[in-house]
Write a protein that holds these residues in place. Structure first.
Motif, PDB file in Angstrom:
ATOM      1  N   ARG A  99      14.213  22.034  19.826  1.00  0.00           N
ATOM      2  CA  ARG A  99      14.328  21.671  18.415  1.00  0.00           C
ATOM      3  C   ARG A  99      13.365  20.555  18.025  1.00  0.00           C
ATOM      4  NH1 ARG A  99      19.202  23.542  16.348  1.00  0.00           N
ATOM      5  NH2 ARG A  99      18.222  23.126  14.322  1.00  0.00           N
ATOM      6  N   GLY A 100      12.494  20.148  18.939  1.00  0.00           N
ATOM      7  CA  GLY A 100      11.489  19.139  18.620  1.00  0.00           C
ATOM      8  C   GLY A 100      11.929  17.712  18.804  1.00  0.00           C
ATOM      9  N   ALA A 101      13.066  17.503  19.452  1.00  0.00           N
ATOM     10  CA  ALA A 101      13.576  16.139  19.631  1.00  0.00           C
ATOM     11  C   ALA A 101      13.867  15.817  21.088  1.00  0.00           C
ATOM     12  CB  ALA A 101      14.831  15.929  18.791  1.00  0.00           C
ATOM     13  N   GLY A 102      13.324  16.598  22.001  1.00  0.00           N
ATOM     14  CA  GLY A 102      13.539  16.318  23.411  1.00  0.00           C
ATOM     15  C   GLY A 102      15.007  16.310  23.762  1.00  0.00           C
ATOM     16  N   HIS A 103      15.438  15.267  24.487  1.00  0.00           N
ATOM     17  CA  HIS A 103      16.847  15.127  24.872  1.00  0.00           C
ATOM     18  C   HIS A 103      17.674  14.396  23.822  1.00  0.00           C
ATOM     19  CE1 HIS A 103      16.096  16.781  28.792  1.00  0.00           C
ATOM     20  NE2 HIS A 103      15.274  15.805  29.156  1.00  0.00           N
ATOM     21  N   ALA A 104      17.070  14.002  22.707  1.00  0.00           N
ATOM     22  CA  ALA A 104      17.825  13.326  21.654  1.00  0.00           C
ATOM     23  C   ALA A 104      18.795  14.303  20.998  1.00  0.00           C
ATOM     24  CB  ALA A 104      16.885  12.749  20.602  1.00  0.00           C
ATOM     25  N   VAL A 105      19.908  13.762  20.539  1.00  0.00           N
ATOM     26  CA  VAL A 105      20.889  14.549  19.798  1.00  0.00           C
ATOM     27  C   VAL A 105      20.901  14.011  18.372  1.00  0.00           C
ATOM     28  CG1 VAL A 105      23.287  15.251  19.626  1.00  0.00           C
ATOM     29  CG2 VAL A 105      22.251  14.929  21.882  1.00  0.00           C
ATOM     30  N   LEU A 106      20.324  14.764  17.467  1.00  0.00           N
ATOM     31  CA  LEU A 106      20.179  14.309  16.089  1.00  0.00           C
ATOM     32  C   LEU A 106      21.250  14.938  15.211  1.00  0.00           C
ATOM     33  CD1 LEU A 106      16.292  14.538  15.647  1.00  0.00           C
ATOM     34  CD2 LEU A 106      17.663  12.601  16.437  1.00  0.00           C
ATOM     35  N   GLU A 107      21.948  14.099  14.479  1.00  0.00           N
ATOM     36  CA  GLU A 107      22.983  14.592  13.578  1.00  0.00           C
ATOM     37  C   GLU A 107      22.365  15.057  12.265  1.00  0.00           C
ATOM     38  OE1 GLU A 107      25.997  11.707  13.003  1.00  0.00           O
ATOM     39  OE2 GLU A 107      26.473  11.519  15.138  1.00  0.00           O
ATOM     40  N   THR A 108      22.970  16.053  11.667  1.00  0.00           N
ATOM     41  CA  THR A 108      22.522  16.527  10.360  1.00  0.00           C
ATOM     42  C   THR A 108      22.857  15.477   9.310  1.00  0.00           C
ATOM     43  OG1 THR A 108      22.897  18.813  10.997  1.00  0.00           O
ATOM     44  CG2 THR A 108      22.733  18.354   8.647  1.00  0.00           C
ATOM     45  N   THR A 109      21.864  15.097   8.521  1.00  0.00           N
ATOM     46  CA  THR A 109      22.088  14.048   7.533  1.00  0.00           C
ATOM     47  C   THR A 109      23.042  14.516   6.430  1.00  0.00           C
ATOM     48  OG1 THR A 109      21.021  12.523   5.987  1.00  0.00           O
ATOM     49  CG2 THR A 109      20.076  14.728   6.176  1.00  0.00           C
TER      50      THR A 109
ATOM     51  N   THR B 129       0.831  -1.198   0.000  1.00  0.00           N
ATOM     52  CA  THR B 129       0.000   0.000   0.000  1.00  0.00           C
ATOM     53  C   THR B 129       0.866   1.250   0.000  1.00  0.00           C
ATOM     54  OG1 THR B 129      -1.711  -1.154   1.267  1.00  0.00           O
ATOM     55  CG2 THR B 129      -1.786   1.261   1.279  1.00  0.00           C
ATOM     56  N   PRO B 130       0.663   2.182  -0.942  1.00  0.00           N
ATOM     57  CA  PRO B 130       1.418   3.430  -0.902  1.00  0.00           C
ATOM     58  C   PRO B 130       0.913   4.325   0.232  1.00  0.00           C
ATOM     59  CG  PRO B 130      -0.156   3.459  -2.715  1.00  0.00           C
ATOM     60  CD  PRO B 130      -0.226   2.091  -2.117  1.00  0.00           C
ATOM     61  N   VAL B 131       1.840   4.865   1.012  1.00  0.00           N
ATOM     62  CA  VAL B 131       1.512   5.657   2.197  1.00  0.00           C
ATOM     63  C   VAL B 131       2.276   6.970   2.155  1.00  0.00           C
ATOM     64  CG1 VAL B 131       1.671   5.771   4.729  1.00  0.00           C
ATOM     65  CG2 VAL B 131       1.013   3.621   3.616  1.00  0.00           C
ATOM     66  N   LEU B 132       1.574   8.058   2.440  1.00  0.00           N
ATOM     67  CA  LEU B 132       2.173   9.382   2.572  1.00  0.00           C
ATOM     68  C   LEU B 132       1.988   9.850   4.007  1.00  0.00           C
ATOM     69  CD1 LEU B 132       3.254  12.170   1.556  1.00  0.00           C
ATOM     70  CD2 LEU B 132       0.885  12.721   0.961  1.00  0.00           C
ATOM     71  N   LEU B 133       3.064  10.307   4.641  1.00  0.00           N
ATOM     72  CA  LEU B 133       3.002  10.847   5.995  1.00  0.00           C
ATOM     73  C   LEU B 133       3.245  12.344   5.954  1.00  0.00           C
ATOM     74  CD1 LEU B 133       2.890  10.501   9.116  1.00  0.00           C
ATOM     75  CD2 LEU B 133       5.380  10.172   9.036  1.00  0.00           C
ATOM     76  N   ASP B 134       2.335  13.108   6.545  1.00  0.00           N
ATOM     77  CA  ASP B 134       2.475  14.563   6.713  1.00  0.00           C
ATOM     78  C   ASP B 134       2.594  14.799   8.215  1.00  0.00           C
ATOM     79  OD1 ASP B 134       2.130  17.344   6.961  1.00  0.00           O
ATOM     80  OD2 ASP B 134       0.763  17.445   5.263  1.00  0.00           O
ATOM     81  N   CYS B 135       3.765  15.270   8.671  1.00  0.00           N
ATOM     82  CA  CYS B 135       4.044  15.292  10.102  1.00  0.00           C
ATOM     83  C   CYS B 135       4.761  16.573  10.509  1.00  0.00           C
ATOM     84  CB  CYS B 135       4.885  14.077  10.490  1.00  0.00           C
ATOM     85  SG  CYS B 135       6.454  13.942   9.574  1.00  0.00           S
ATOM     86  N   ASP B 136       4.961  16.739  11.820  1.00  0.00           N
ATOM     87  CA  ASP B 136       5.664  17.925  12.336  1.00  0.00           C
ATOM     88  C   ASP B 136       6.613  17.516  13.465  1.00  0.00           C
ATOM     89  OD1 ASP B 136       3.585  17.295  14.119  1.00  0.00           O
ATOM     90  OD2 ASP B 136       3.340  19.373  14.757  1.00  0.00           O
ATOM     91  N   PRO B 137       7.595  16.657  13.180  1.00  0.00           N
ATOM     92  CA  PRO B 137       8.401  16.037  14.236  1.00  0.00           C
ATOM     93  C   PRO B 137       9.093  17.042  15.139  1.00  0.00           C
ATOM     94  CG  PRO B 137       9.055  15.260  12.043  1.00  0.00           C
ATOM     95  CD  PRO B 137       8.055  16.318  11.836  1.00  0.00           C
ATOM     96  N   GLY B 138       8.888  17.020  16.451  1.00  0.00           N
ATOM     97  CA  GLY B 138       7.947  16.232  17.272  1.00  0.00           C
ATOM     98  C   GLY B 138       8.398  14.822  17.660  1.00  0.00           C
ATOM     99  N   ILE B 139       8.201  14.561  19.011  1.00  0.00           N
ATOM    100  CA  ILE B 139       8.685  13.318  19.594  1.00  0.00           C
ATOM    101  C   ILE B 139       7.832  12.143  19.163  1.00  0.00           C
ATOM    102  CG2 ILE B 139       9.073  12.083  21.770  1.00  0.00           C
ATOM    103  CD1 ILE B 139       9.863  14.881  22.968  1.00  0.00           C
ATOM    104  N   ASP B 140       6.504  12.233  19.315  1.00  0.00           N
ATOM    105  CA  ASP B 140       5.711  11.076  18.928  1.00  0.00           C
ATOM    106  C   ASP B 140       5.668  10.905  17.413  1.00  0.00           C
ATOM    107  OD1 ASP B 140       4.179  13.431  19.086  1.00  0.00           O
ATOM    108  OD2 ASP B 140       2.316  12.369  19.499  1.00  0.00           O
ATOM    109  N   ASP B 141       5.880  11.994  16.653  1.00  0.00           N
ATOM    110  CA  ASP B 141       6.051  11.849  15.197  1.00  0.00           C
ATOM    111  C   ASP B 141       7.255  10.962  14.877  1.00  0.00           C
ATOM    112  OD1 ASP B 141       4.300  14.345  13.890  1.00  0.00           O
ATOM    113  OD2 ASP B 141       5.163  14.820  15.827  1.00  0.00           O
ATOM    114  N   ALA B 142       8.311  11.084  15.691  1.00  0.00           N
ATOM    115  CA  ALA B 142       9.508  10.274  15.462  1.00  0.00           C
ATOM    116  C   ALA B 142       9.185   8.791  15.567  1.00  0.00           C
ATOM    117  CB  ALA B 142      10.591  10.657  16.457  1.00  0.00           C
ATOM    118  N   LEU B 143       8.361   8.433  16.542  1.00  0.00           N
ATOM    119  CA  LEU B 143       7.940   7.038  16.672  1.00  0.00           C
ATOM    120  C   LEU B 143       7.120   6.611  15.458  1.00  0.00           C
ATOM    121  CD1 LEU B 143       6.884   7.072  20.429  1.00  0.00           C
ATOM    122  CD2 LEU B 143       8.773   5.737  19.476  1.00  0.00           C
ATOM    123  N   ALA B 144       6.270   7.518  14.967  1.00  0.00           N
ATOM    124  CA  ALA B 144       5.465   7.194  13.789  1.00  0.00           C
ATOM    125  C   ALA B 144       6.354   6.969  12.571  1.00  0.00           C
ATOM    126  CB  ALA B 144       4.452   8.309  13.523  1.00  0.00           C
ATOM    127  N   ILE B 145       7.366   7.813  12.402  1.00  0.00           N
ATOM    128  CA  ILE B 145       8.300   7.649  11.279  1.00  0.00           C
ATOM    129  C   ILE B 145       8.991   6.305  11.372  1.00  0.00           C
ATOM    130  CG2 ILE B 145      10.484   8.478  10.305  1.00  0.00           C
ATOM    131  CD1 ILE B 145       9.508  11.338  11.003  1.00  0.00           C
TER     132      ILE B 145
END
Length: 332
Positions: A89-99, A4-20
Motif C-alpha cells: 500500500r506504499g507505507a512499508g510496515h506502517a499502519v495508517l488509519e483512514t482519516t 513562501t507558497p509551496v505545492l508538493l506533487d508526490c506519490d507516497p511512498g515511504i520517502d514521500d512521507a518524510l517529505a510531507i
C-alpha cells in the motif's frame, strides 16, 4: 516577509512521507505555506497515494491543506507498481488509519496545479517527488504555467553517467512516465526561449539524491527524541525500506530522495548546479526513460534545466538530513 507558497506533487511512498512531514514542519514554523498536496500514481496506485498523503498529514498535525487526486497513470504506457520497494500500500510496515478529518479536494490535481500557480504568480515553489504525469496534464490546461511558477524542483532522472535504478539508464520517476517528463522539458524550453529570465527547473537526479542515506541509527534517534505516532509510523515504514535496499545489495539503509529534494527546493542558494538542456528518451529499446543531457550545446536550444550536482553545506547530504530530522522531531 510572507511565507513562501509551496505545492508538493508526490506519490507516497515511504520517502514521500518524510517529505510531507518535513514540509508540514516548515509550514508550522512559518517558513513556508504549504498550499496543497497533489497525489499522482507512481509507487502505488492513485487511491493509495491519496489515502497515504491524507494519513501522513494527519499524523504530522498539518492544518487543513488541500489534497487533490492527480493522474491515475502514465500518458502512454501503463506502469507496474512497486510493492517490493514501498510495500503493498506504499507505507512499508506502517499502519495508517483512514482519516476522518480531511476530504479530497474535488478540483483534481491538474486543475489544482493551475489554480495554485494563478493564485501565486511568480511566487509558487513547486516540488515534484513522483512521476510528472499530473504536471504534464496541467501544462496541457495552462501552457503559460512555466511563467507563473517561481521555481520548479523535480526529483527525477540521473546525470553525469550515474547508473539508473530502474533500467541501466533510467530513474524510477522518469521511467514511469517518460512522455510526461519530456513534456516538462519541452514546456520550459519553449518558455525560456521566449523569456530567458524565467528560472529553469532544478532537476535532482540519482547522481546526487542517492547520497541522502537514512540509517537505522537515525530512526532510533528519531524514536528517542519523539515517541509520537508520527515517529513510530515513519520508523515502521522506513524499516521496510531498509529491508528493500538490503535485498538489492545496497545495505541495510534507505536512500531517501524525496525529503532531501524538498530541502533543496526550499534552499536553492545552497544547491550547486550546472545549467543544461535535457530531453527524455521515449522510444529507445534500451534507453527509454533516459535523461539525455546536452552539455556542449549540440542542439542549439535554450537551456531548460539546472542539474543539481552538490550542496553548499558542511557535511553534505548527511547534514541536510540532520535538518530534515530536526524539523520532523519538532512535530510533537
Amino acid at each position: 516577509m510572507r511565507p513562501t507558497p509551496v505545492l508538493l506533487d508526490c506519490d507516497p511512498g515511504i520517502d514521500d512521507a518524510l517529505a510531507i512531514a518535513y514540509l508540514v514542519a516548515e509550514h508550522l514554523a512559518g517558513r513556508i505555506r504549504l498550499v496543497g498536496v497533489v497525489c499522482t500514481a507512481g509507487n502505488v496506485g492513485l487511491a493509495d497515494t491519496v489515502a497515504n498523503a491524507l494519513a501522513w498529514l494527519d499524523l504530522a498535525g498539518a492544518p487543513p491543506v488541500p489534497v487533490c487526486a492527480g493522474a491515475a497513470g502514465a500518458i502512454a504506457v501503463p506502469h507496474v507498481f512497486t510493492p517490493e520497494t514501498h510495500g503493498p500500500r506504499g507505507a512499508g510496515h506502517a499502519v495508517l488509519e483512514t482519516t476522518t478529518t480531511r476530504c479530497v479536494d474535488p478540483r483534481g490535481g491538474a486543475q489544482f496545479w493551475v489554480d495554485a500557480a494563478r493564485a501565486h504568480p511568480g511566487e509558487l515553489v513547486a516540488i515534484v517527488t513522483g512521476p510528472s504525469s499530473t504536471l504534464a496534464r496541467a501544462l496541457e490546461r495552462e501552457p503559460a504555467l512555466p511563467g507563473l511558477v517561481a521555481d520548479l524542483t523535480v526529483m527525477g532522472g540521473t546525470f553525469r553517467g550515474h547508473p539508473g535504478n530502474t533500467t541501466p539508464v533510467s530513474e524510477w520517476n522518469v521511467d514511469v512516465d517518460p512522455e510526461a517528463a519530456d513534456a516538462v522539458c519541452l514546456a520550459w524550453e519553449a518558455a525560456r526561449s521566449a523569456d530567458a529570465e524565467l528560472a529553469a527547473p532544478l532537476w535532482c537526479g540519482l547522481n546526487l539524491t542517492e547520497r541522502a542515506v537514512w540509517t537505522p541509527e537515525r530512526s532510533q534517534r528519531l524514536l528517542a527524541a519523539s515517541d509520537s505516532p508520527l515517529a513510530r509510523q515513519l520508523t515502521a515504514a522506513l524499516r521496510f525500506y531498509f529491508e528493500f535496499h538490503d535485498s538489492v545489495g545496497e545495505g541495510y539503509l534507505a536512500q531517501v530522495h524525496d525529503p532531501f529534494v524538498a530541502w533543496l527546493a526550499l534552499h536553492p542558494e545552497m544547491v550547486i548546479t550546472e545549467d543544461s538542456h535535457i530531453r527524455v528518451e521515449c522510444s529507445g529499446e534500451h534507453t527509454r526513460g533516459m535523461t539525455v543531457e546536452d552539455r556542449r550545446g549540440h542542439r542549439g536550444r535554450a537551456g531548460n534545466a539546472r542539474i543539481a550536482t552538490g550542496v553548499r553545506v558542511s557535511g553534505g547530504p548527511e547534514a541536510v538530513l540532520d535538518e530534515v530530522f530536526a524539523a520532523i522531531v519538532s512535530l510533537r
